[in-house]
Design a protein around this motif. Sequence first.
Motif, PDB file in Angstrom:
ATOM      1  N   SER A 204       0.801  -1.209   0.000  1.00 26.28           N
ATOM      2  CA  SER A 204       0.000   0.000   0.000  1.00 26.28           C
ATOM      3  C   SER A 204       0.840   1.268   0.000  1.00 26.28           C
ATOM      4  N   VAL A 205       1.841   1.324   0.872  1.00 26.97           N
ATOM      5  CA  VAL A 205       2.649   2.522   0.961  1.00 26.97           C
ATOM      6  C   VAL A 205       3.434   2.738  -0.315  1.00 26.97           C
ATOM      7  N   ASN A 206       4.049   1.691  -0.831  1.00 24.66           N
ATOM      8  CA  ASN A 206       4.834   1.827  -2.047  1.00 24.66           C
ATOM      9  C   ASN A 206       3.995   2.324  -3.210  1.00 24.66           C
ATOM     10  N   VAL A 207       2.749   1.930  -3.273  1.00 27.97           N
ATOM     11  CA  VAL A 207       1.888   2.354  -4.373  1.00 27.97           C
ATOM     12  C   VAL A 207       1.639   3.857  -4.303  1.00 27.97           C
ATOM     13  N   LEU A 208       1.388   4.392  -3.120  1.00 26.67           N
ATOM     14  CA  LEU A 208       1.195   5.835  -2.997  1.00 26.67           C
ATOM     15  C   LEU A 208       2.473   6.587  -3.361  1.00 26.67           C
ATOM     16  N   VAL A 209       3.609   6.027  -2.995  1.00 27.14           N
ATOM     17  CA  VAL A 209       4.879   6.644  -3.377  1.00 27.14           C
ATOM     18  C   VAL A 209       5.013   6.647  -4.897  1.00 27.14           C
ATOM     19  N   GLN A 210       4.698   5.519  -5.539  1.00 24.41           N
ATOM     20  CA  GLN A 210       4.778   5.447  -6.997  1.00 24.41           C
ATOM     21  C   GLN A 210       3.788   6.413  -7.651  1.00 24.41           C
ATOM     22  N   LEU A 211       2.608   6.542  -7.067  1.00 21.34           N
ATOM     23  CA  LEU A 211       1.635   7.496  -7.597  1.00 21.34           C
ATOM     24  C   LEU A 211       2.180   8.924  -7.501  1.00 21.34           C
ATOM     25  N   ALA A 212       2.815   9.241  -6.385  1.00 25.70           N
ATOM     26  CA  ALA A 212       3.386  10.578  -6.219  1.00 25.70           C
ATOM     27  C   ALA A 212       4.467  10.841  -7.260  1.00 25.70           C
ATOM     28  N   LEU A 225      -6.817  13.012  -4.158  1.00 26.95           N
ATOM     29  CA  LEU A 225      -7.431  12.886  -2.842  1.00 26.95           C
ATOM     30  C   LEU A 225      -7.589  11.413  -2.504  1.00 26.95           C
ATOM     31  N   VAL A 226      -7.145  11.020  -1.315  1.00 28.06           N
ATOM     32  CA  VAL A 226      -7.276   9.638  -0.849  1.00 28.06           C
ATOM     33  C   VAL A 226      -8.267   9.644   0.303  1.00 28.06           C
ATOM     34  N   VAL A 227      -9.431   9.026   0.089  1.00 30.95           N
ATOM     35  CA  VAL A 227     -10.530   9.094   1.058  1.00 30.95           C
ATOM     36  C   VAL A 227     -10.820   7.700   1.620  1.00 30.95           C
ATOM     37  N   PRO A 228     -11.452   7.604   2.792  1.00 33.74           N
ATOM     38  CA  PRO A 228     -11.770   6.296   3.382  1.00 33.74           C
ATOM     39  C   PRO A 228     -12.785   5.539   2.528  1.00 33.74           C
ATOM     40  N   GLU A 247     -18.341   4.873 -12.223  1.00 30.68           N
ATOM     41  CA  GLU A 247     -19.342   4.048 -11.535  1.00 30.68           C
ATOM     42  C   GLU A 247     -19.668   2.813 -12.353  1.00 30.68           C
ATOM     43  N   PRO A 248     -19.384   1.625 -11.833  1.00 34.28           N
ATOM     44  CA  PRO A 248     -18.790   1.392 -10.508  1.00 34.28           C
ATOM     45  C   PRO A 248     -17.334   1.835 -10.461  1.00 34.28           C
ATOM     46  N   SER A 249     -16.834   1.959  -9.258  1.00 33.76           N
ATOM     47  CA  SER A 249     -15.453   2.403  -9.105  1.00 33.76           C
ATOM     48  C   SER A 249     -14.524   1.432  -9.840  1.00 33.76           C
ATOM     49  N   PHE A 250     -13.445   1.988 -10.383  1.00 32.49           N
ATOM     50  CA  PHE A 250     -12.503   1.171 -11.151  1.00 32.49           C
ATOM     51  C   PHE A 250     -11.459   0.590 -10.208  1.00 32.49           C
ATOM     52  N   SER A 251     -11.328  -0.742 -10.214  1.00 33.91           N
ATOM     53  CA  SER A 251     -10.485  -1.421  -9.220  1.00 33.91           C
ATOM     54  C   SER A 251      -9.315  -2.180  -9.850  1.00 33.91           C
ATOM     55  N   GLY A 252      -8.875  -1.735 -11.031  1.00 37.37           N
ATOM     56  CA  GLY A 252      -7.770  -2.436 -11.679  1.00 37.37           C
ATOM     57  C   GLY A 252      -6.523  -2.489 -10.829  1.00 37.37           C
ATOM     58  N   THR A 289      -8.449  14.295  -8.662  1.00 38.69           N
ATOM     59  CA  THR A 289      -8.730  12.874  -8.844  1.00 38.69           C
ATOM     60  C   THR A 289      -8.971  12.275  -7.463  1.00 38.69           C
ATOM     61  N   ILE A 290      -9.972  11.423  -7.345  1.00 40.50           N
ATOM     62  CA  ILE A 290     -10.355  10.866  -6.045  1.00 40.50           C
ATOM     63  C   ILE A 290     -10.243   9.352  -6.084  1.00 40.50           C
ATOM     64  N   ILE A 291      -9.489   8.796  -5.141  1.00 41.07           N
ATOM     65  CA  ILE A 291      -9.428   7.349  -4.948  1.00 41.07           C
ATOM     66  C   ILE A 291      -9.723   7.070  -3.477  1.00 41.07           C
ATOM     67  N   ASN A 292     -10.131   5.827  -3.184  1.00 42.69           N
ATOM     68  CA  ASN A 292     -10.286   5.473  -1.777  1.00 42.69           C
ATOM     69  C   ASN A 292      -9.023   4.774  -1.286  1.00 42.69           C
ATOM     70  N   ASP A 293      -8.983   4.461  -0.006  1.00 40.33           N
ATOM     71  CA  ASP A 293      -7.774   3.875   0.559  1.00 40.33           C
ATOM     72  C   ASP A 293      -7.578   2.413   0.165  1.00 40.33           C
ATOM     73  N   GLN A 294      -8.451   1.902  -0.709  1.00 39.04           N
ATOM     74  CA  GLN A 294      -8.251   0.586  -1.323  1.00 39.04           C
ATOM     75  C   GLN A 294      -7.765   0.736  -2.767  1.00 39.04           C
ATOM     76  N   TYR A 295      -7.474   1.985  -3.156  1.00 35.62           N
ATOM     77  CA  TYR A 295      -6.933   2.325  -4.489  1.00 35.62           C
ATOM     78  C   TYR A 295      -7.936   2.129  -5.618  1.00 35.62           C
TER      79      TYR A 295
END
Length: 386
Positions: A204-212, A225-228, A247-252, A289-295
């Motif tokens: 999880s952490v590495n993915v946010l770093v890669q996104l940054a 934005l990373v939301v619950p 919609e539905p949220s994209f979970s690739g 751009t909005i993602i949840n904490d499950q990416y």
Amino acid sequence: MNGNTKGESSSATYKAAQMVAETVAERFKQFHTQAQEKGATKVASVPSFQIIEELIDVSFWASLRREEGYSPKISLAFLAPGEAAQALLFRKPLSFTPGVLTKLAPGVERAGIHLGVWPEGDKLCIWGITRVIPALCFVLDVSEPGLLVVKYRRLQLEGKFANVAVLKGDQVRIVEEHHLNLPDCPELITSLISFTSASSSKGSVNVLVQLAVSMRAHKRGGTLLVVPAKSDHWRKSIVHPVTYVVEPSFSGLTELLQQEVQQRKNRWQGDLVRAVDGLAGFTAIDGATIINDQYELLAFGAKIGRPEGSVPVEQMILTEPVAGNIATVVHPAQHGGTRHLSAAQFVHDQRDALALVASQDGHFTIFSWSPCEGMVHAYRVDALLL
């Protein structure tokens, strides 16, 4: 072997090289001592401060040159030929000079390619090219004219290299670990600087770093934005209707991360990089751009608004994990434009969320709520992402 082949007197003409070399050399000695305490054995050689000074000096002057209209982008790795796997070796080592680096740059500017540098006699030489380097290997990236980044390969041999110092012209920023020893410091920010930086089982952490990193790379600026995942309260801070709702949220990306390690095929890492870059690409579109904490991707092009009854954010604490930095309390508008102000307002109102903001000029800030300080905390982290 530390590769100390020069005398005590400095021949560097780039003053910042003289300023930073001893500090960086001491850092690498500390890294190796810590690695030995952890039982690590296969680590790269430690460069002396004289060699670090020469590497920086020559690379700086090379960065200011142009070859057929292009500025060089180079990654140098300090290691002996025997320390590199599957290396391309030159029959005769090349002189380590700005002219040679400039000539070689067009062929080695892609990510993951390093020019191998090692002493031969009393001079540094370029012995070849490699993609594979050992842990704790000293790496110097020439990113743009006058911009150099000192970094190293992490012990776990995966993820982004860890930055030690950033030099831009006469400005030197040394990454400081103790600046992140704060009770409110988000795991994402700690992971950017941590010596061993272990990610969770889902990365999880590495993915946010890669996104940054990917957000910064497209150079258009953007907000993520990373939301619950288990709450919809964040919707009160978004102006409706949203132009681009998924919609539905994209979970690739989520599905890739949920794969068990033993089930991941050879192309998994490449698939992950493409998924990260695809998601980060949406941040180049006007709006957040909005993602949840499950990416899972929820929306992009969203406008941030202030919920009814909320007060405008008037101040935040600003820090940067570099030597000499002092936390300051500022108005969000003093740190950036409307993008930064809206991100600070969002986190002020949605205290269980994160906001990642990339500026077009390369600055990168992560906003989170600090319960200890009772205000938004803005972490400027571009020194860690280069």
